[in-house]
Design an enzyme around this catalytic site. Structure first.
Site, PDB file in Angstrom:
ATOM      1  N   ASN A  10       0.857  -1.187   0.000  1.00 41.87           N
ATOM      2  CA  ASN A  10       0.000   0.000   0.000  1.00 41.87           C
ATOM      3  C   ASN A  10       0.893   1.237   0.000  1.00 41.87           C
ATOM      4  OD1 ASN A  10      -1.918   1.996   0.403  1.00 41.87           O
ATOM      5  ND2 ASN A  10      -2.380   1.419   2.512  1.00 41.87           N
ATOM      6  N   LYS A  12      -0.027   4.262  -0.248  1.00 41.78           N
ATOM      7  CA  LYS A  12      -0.708   5.403   0.365  1.00 41.78           C
ATOM      8  C   LYS A  12      -0.536   6.652  -0.517  1.00 41.78           C
ATOM      9  CE  LYS A  12      -0.266   3.212   4.847  1.00 41.78           C
ATOM     10  NZ  LYS A  12      -0.082   3.372   6.309  1.00 41.78           N
ATOM     11  N   HIS A  94      -9.433   0.864   5.465  1.00 41.04           N
ATOM     12  CA  HIS A  94      -8.166   1.075   6.155  1.00 41.04           C
ATOM     13  C   HIS A  94      -8.392   2.038   7.314  1.00 41.04           C
ATOM     14  CE1 HIS A  94      -4.018   2.301   6.885  1.00 41.04           C
ATOM     15  NE2 HIS A  94      -3.632   1.228   6.215  1.00 41.04           N
ATOM     16  N   GLU A  96      -6.861   4.493   8.307  1.00 45.90           N
ATOM     17  CA  GLU A  96      -6.699   5.909   7.961  1.00 45.90           C
ATOM     18  C   GLU A  96      -7.951   6.454   7.288  1.00 45.90           C
ATOM     19  OE1 GLU A  96      -1.927   5.119   7.529  1.00 45.90           O
ATOM     20  OE2 GLU A  96      -3.142   5.368   5.725  1.00 45.90           O
ATOM     21  N   GLU A 164      -4.860  -4.919  10.744  1.00 40.88           N
ATOM     22  CA  GLU A 164      -3.865  -3.870  10.950  1.00 40.88           C
ATOM     23  C   GLU A 164      -4.152  -3.155  12.268  1.00 40.88           C
ATOM     24  OE1 GLU A 164      -1.910  -2.472   6.938  1.00 40.88           O
ATOM     25  OE2 GLU A 164      -3.663  -1.290   7.450  1.00 40.88           O
ATOM     26  N   GLY A 170       2.911   2.269  10.829  1.00 35.72           N
ATOM     27  CA  GLY A 170       3.885   3.325  10.639  1.00 35.72           C
ATOM     28  C   GLY A 170       4.651   3.736  11.880  1.00 35.72           C
ATOM     29  N   SER A 208       3.595  -2.131  10.347  1.00 34.00           N
ATOM     30  CA  SER A 208       5.053  -2.130  10.521  1.00 34.00           C
ATOM     31  C   SER A 208       5.682  -3.482  10.172  1.00 34.00           C
ATOM     32  CB  SER A 208       5.427  -1.717  11.951  1.00 34.00           C
ATOM     33  OG  SER A 208       5.050  -0.370  12.191  1.00 34.00           O
TER      34      SER A 208
END
Length: 248
Positions: A10, A12, A94, A96, A164, A170, A208
């Site tokens: 991904n 992003k 996701h 985010e 996730e 991240g 990560s």
């Protein structure tokens, strides 16, 4: 038979035309991978990446789609348009998107249904926040997200689930191997009540994932691959993760 392993990257909101050189390098290093390799770049890079992706060697995906297949939705992109640009998959739900755009489980399920209607494989993301993890709510949160985010008609052929943990994305932090295994076991069990071929649904871990921890994660039961963020931007890092998955 175990489901075919999947390494999904991904990108992003990262990358430009010059970044396509990383796809060339990835294909050169892994010309015939035994696992499936998928890259989900920003939508503007889908078509040019298609011309470089080597056909079936690297599949392409979108990072989101609208629940409608067409219409007056300025700034959005439909599953049909992603398919037309060369995508075979789309990431949905996701964390985010859930956090930045207020997407609910119902919204994710509607988008997944649209993806299925367009012939795309929906990668449905679930995951708990650090507060929820600390409150020992992880399994309840994951179960609820699965129940609410998977549409009717989901099968192992058109749906992938990615776990996730929000607090690991991240940050360089990862859950313990036991924690990852516990969540993946729950997801497999939960899917059994929703999808007839649940044993064949690919369950990815994300958060990560790096060359240094990939092999240990891929050795766990019910982990069929990874949804990789930052480490997918460089062919060397993503290639090392792909190599670990092929060896698992």
């Amino acid at each position: 038979m175990a489901p075919r392993k999947l390494a999904a990257g991904n990108w992003k909101m990262n990358g430009d035309l010059a970044s396509l050189a990383e796809i060339d390098a990835l294909i050169a290093a892994h010309p015939a991978p035994s696992c499936e390799v998928l890259v989900c770049p920003p939508a503007v890079l889908l078509h040019p990446m298609k011309e470089r992706a080597g056909g079936a060697r690297v599949a392409l995906g979108g990072q989101d789609c609208h629940a409608d297949l067409a219409g007056a939705h300025t700034g959005d992109i439909s599953a049909v348009q992603l398919k037309d640009a060369g995508a075979s998959h789309v990431i949905l739900g996701h964390s985010e998107r859930r956090a930045d755009h207020g997407e609910t489980d119902a919204v994710v399920a509607a988008k997944a249904a649209a993806a299925h209607a367009a012939g795309l494989i929906a990668i449905i993301c679930v995951g708990e926040t650090e507060t929820q993890r600390d409150a020992d709510q992880t399994l309840a949160v994951i179960a609820s997200q699965l129940d609410g985010s998977i549409p009717e008609g989901a099968t192992a052929a058109n749906t992938v689930i990615a776990y996730e943990p929000v607090w690991a994305i991240g940050t360089g932090r990862t859950p313990t191997l036991d924690q990852i295994a516990e969540v993946h076991a729950l997801m497999r069990e939960r899917l059994g009540g929703r999808i007839g071929d649940a044993a064949q649904v690919r369950l990815l871990y994300g958060g990560s994932v790096k060359p240094g921890n990939a092999a240990q994660i891929f050795a766990l039961s019910d982990v069929d691959g990874a949804l990789v963020g930052g480490a997918s931007l460089k062919a060397a890092d993503f290639g090392a993760i792909i190599a670990a998955l092929q060896a698992a």
